[in-house]
Design a protein around this motif. Structure first.
Motif, mmCIF file in Angstrom:
data_model
loop_
_atom_site.group_PDB
_atom_site.id
_atom_site.type_symbol
_atom_site.label_atom_id
_atom_site.label_comp_id
_atom_site.label_asym_id
_atom_site.label_seq_id
_atom_site.Cartn_x
_atom_site.Cartn_y
_atom_site.Cartn_z
ATOM 1 N N ASP A 166 148.824 24.657 11.870
ATOM 2 C CA ASP A 166 148.860 23.340 11.225
ATOM 3 C C ASP A 166 147.488 22.678 11.128
ATOM 4 O OD1 ASP A 166 151.575 23.541 10.897
ATOM 5 O OD2 ASP A 166 152.047 22.441 12.729
ATOM 6 N N SER A 167 146.451 23.338 11.626
ATOM 7 C CA SER A 167 145.114 22.754 11.588
ATOM 8 C C SER A 167 144.131 23.740 10.963
ATOM 9 C CB SER A 167 144.671 22.349 13.000
ATOM 10 O OG SER A 167 144.578 23.482 13.834
ATOM 11 N N PHE A 168 142.861 23.413 11.013
ATOM 12 C CA PHE A 168 141.825 24.227 10.393
ATOM 13 C C PHE A 168 140.658 24.400 11.357
ATOM 14 C CE2 PHE A 168 144.209 22.156 7.140
ATOM 15 C CZ PHE A 168 144.352 23.111 6.149
ATOM 16 N N ASN A 169 139.961 25.500 11.224
ATOM 17 C CA ASN A 169 138.697 25.721 11.914
ATOM 18 C C ASN A 169 137.601 25.709 10.858
ATOM 19 O OD1 ASN A 169 140.100 26.041 14.287
ATOM 20 N ND2 ASN A 169 139.944 28.260 14.307
ATOM 21 N N ALA A 170 136.489 25.060 11.170
ATOM 22 C CA ALA A 170 135.366 24.982 10.237
ATOM 23 C C ALA A 170 134.122 25.535 10.911
ATOM 24 C CB ALA A 170 135.136 23.538 9.807
ATOM 25 N N THR A 171 133.475 26.490 10.268
ATOM 26 C CA THR A 171 132.219 27.044 10.759
ATOM 27 C C THR A 171 131.096 26.466 9.906
ATOM 28 O OG1 THR A 171 133.334 29.073 11.415
ATOM 29 C CG2 THR A 171 130.948 29.159 11.223
ATOM 30 N N LEU A 172 130.118 25.900 10.584
ATOM 31 C CA LEU A 172 129.035 25.185 9.929
ATOM 32 C C LEU A 172 127.704 25.799 10.351
ATOM 33 C CD1 LEU A 172 127.906 22.633 8.448
ATOM 34 C CD2 LEU A 172 128.147 21.447 10.621
ATOM 35 N N GLU A 173 126.831 26.074 9.379
ATOM 36 C CA GLU A 173 125.473 26.520 9.651
ATOM 37 C C GLU A 173 124.532 25.633 8.852
ATOM 38 O OE1 GLU A 173 124.979 30.692 8.859
ATOM 39 O OE2 GLU A 173 126.699 31.226 10.107
ATOM 40 N N PHE A 174 123.525 25.078 9.538
ATOM 41 C CA PHE A 174 122.578 24.203 8.867
ATOM 42 C C PHE A 174 121.203 24.309 9.510
ATOM 43 C CE2 PHE A 174 124.441 21.674 12.239
ATOM 44 C CZ PHE A 174 123.387 20.897 12.725
ATOM 45 N N ARG A 175 120.212 23.746 8.817
ATOM 46 C CA ARG A 175 118.842 23.699 9.315
ATOM 47 C C ARG A 175 118.424 22.247 9.487
ATOM 48 N NH1 ARG A 175 115.974 25.989 4.704
ATOM 49 N NH2 ARG A 175 117.974 26.049 3.658
ATOM 50 N N SER A 176 117.678 22.009 10.554
ATOM 51 C CA SER A 176 117.080 20.710 10.814
ATOM 52 C C SER A 176 115.625 20.990 11.154
ATOM 53 C CB SER A 176 117.779 20.001 11.970
ATOM 54 O OG SER A 176 117.179 18.751 12.242
ATOM 55 N N GLY A 177 114.740 20.789 10.189
ATOM 56 C CA GLY A 177 113.356 21.207 10.372
ATOM 57 C C GLY A 177 113.300 22.723 10.419
ATOM 58 N N ASP A 178 112.652 23.275 11.425
ATOM 59 C CA ASP A 178 112.560 24.727 11.584
ATOM 60 C C ASP A 178 113.706 25.306 12.407
ATOM 61 O OD1 ASP A 178 110.228 24.782 10.152
ATOM 62 O OD2 ASP A 178 108.942 24.593 11.917
ATOM 63 N N GLU A 179 114.574 24.447 12.918
ATOM 64 C CA GLU A 179 115.666 24.874 13.792
ATOM 65 C C GLU A 179 116.919 25.230 12.976
ATOM 66 O OE1 GLU A 179 117.910 23.148 17.782
ATOM 67 O OE2 GLU A 179 116.760 21.786 16.520
ATOM 68 N N LYS A 180 117.513 26.390 13.279
ATOM 69 C CA LYS A 180 118.783 26.787 12.672
ATOM 70 C C LYS A 180 119.889 26.524 13.683
ATOM 71 C CE LYS A 180 117.063 30.298 9.544
ATOM 72 N NZ LYS A 180 117.180 31.686 9.094
ATOM 73 N N ILE A 181 120.932 25.823 13.242
ATOM 74 C CA ILE A 181 122.012 25.411 14.127
ATOM 75 C C ILE A 181 123.334 25.865 13.537
ATOM 76 C CG2 ILE A 181 123.149 23.433 15.208
ATOM 77 C CD1 ILE A 181 119.900 22.549 14.066
ATOM 78 N N SER A 182 124.242 26.297 14.403
ATOM 79 C CA SER A 182 125.587 26.637 13.951
ATOM 80 C C SER A 182 126.603 26.048 14.921
ATOM 81 C CB SER A 182 125.768 28.147 13.837
ATOM 82 O OG SER A 182 125.649 28.747 15.097
ATOM 83 N N ALA A 183 127.781 25.802 14.418
ATOM 84 C CA ALA A 183 128.861 25.255 15.233
ATOM 85 C C ALA A 183 130.191 25.648 14.616
ATOM 86 C CB ALA A 183 128.756 23.737 15.312
ATOM 87 N N LYS A 184 131.186 25.780 15.458
ATOM 88 C CA LYS A 184 132.545 26.025 14.986
ATOM 89 C C LYS A 184 133.405 24.882 15.485
ATOM 90 C CE LYS A 184 135.888 29.660 14.342
ATOM 91 N NZ LYS A 184 136.191 31.076 14.557
ATOM 92 N N LEU A 185 133.938 24.108 14.548
ATOM 93 C CA LEU A 185 134.809 22.979 14.859
ATOM 94 C C LEU A 185 136.240 23.499 14.858
ATOM 95 C CD1 LEU A 185 133.259 20.416 12.348
ATOM 96 C CD2 LEU A 185 132.380 21.112 14.573
ATOM 97 N N LEU A 186 136.910 23.400 15.981
ATOM 98 C CA LEU A 186 138.253 23.957 16.119
ATOM 99 C C LEU A 186 139.311 22.866 16.067
ATOM 100 C CD1 LEU A 186 137.460 26.405 19.055
ATOM 101 C CD2 LEU A 186 137.468 26.895 16.608
ATOM 102 N N GLU A 187 140.400 23.170 15.392
ATOM 103 C CA GLU A 187 141.569 22.304 15.274
ATOM 104 C C GLU A 187 141.247 20.983 14.573
ATOM 105 O OE1 GLU A 187 144.197 22.145 18.728
ATOM 106 O OE2 GLU A 187 143.044 23.827 19.567
ATOM 107 N N VAL A 188 140.638 21.094 13.397
ATOM 108 C CA VAL A 188 140.408 19.937 12.531
ATOM 109 C C VAL A 188 141.732 19.654 11.826
ATOM 110 C CG1 VAL A 188 139.112 19.048 10.560
ATOM 111 C CG2 VAL A 188 138.010 20.629 12.167
ATOM 112 N N GLN A 189 142.236 18.432 11.915
ATOM 113 C CA GLN A 189 143.502 18.089 11.261
ATOM 114 C C GLN A 189 143.295 17.636 9.819
ATOM 115 O OE1 GLN A 189 146.924 17.908 12.039
ATOM 116 N NE2 GLN A 189 146.339 19.310 13.669
ATOM 117 N N ASP A 190 142.363 16.740 9.609
ATOM 118 C CA ASP A 190 142.134 16.150 8.292
ATOM 119 C C ASP A 190 140.868 16.764 7.683
ATOM 120 O OD1 ASP A 190 142.011 14.587 6.059
ATOM 121 O OD2 ASP A 190 141.670 12.706 7.115
ATOM 122 N N ILE A 191 141.054 17.644 6.714
ATOM 123 C CA ILE A 191 139.909 18.366 6.150
ATOM 124 C C ILE A 191 139.323 17.696 4.905
ATOM 125 C CG2 ILE A 191 140.651 20.576 7.073
ATOM 126 C CD1 ILE A 191 141.523 21.249 4.153
#
Length: 92
Positions: A22-47
């Protein structure tokens, strides 16, 4: 992605959304300056607001006090002319 860290001048490289029950997982990859960051948001209800991340220039992750959210434990905030908040249960 770290709790209470503000990432400025970001560029989003990837955003993947997968349904899990009933929910969603979102995988996010982004850059902030020279830094590469990733995150996985688990159990997002409202997409509905997830797409707003693509336009954001600033992101930050918070864990509000208990009882402040209708759903979820964490909030990813995206700023891009106006504020968008995405609540979810856990971060991977």
């Amino acid at each position: 992605m770290e709790l209470n860290q503000t990432y400025k001048k970001i560029i989003v490289d990837k955003l993947y959304i997968n349904r899990v029950g009933d929910s969603f997982n979102a995988t996010l990859e982004f850059r902030s300056g020279d830094e590469k960051i990733s995150a996985k948001l688990l159990e997002v209800q409202d997409i509905e607001n997830l797409g707003e991340i693509l336009c954001a220039h600033t992101l930050w992750l918070e864990k509000p006090d208990d009882g402040k959210l209708k759903y979820g434990v964490y909030v990813l905030s995206a700023l891009h002319g106006y504020l968008t908040e995405i609540a979810f249960n856990s971060l991977s």
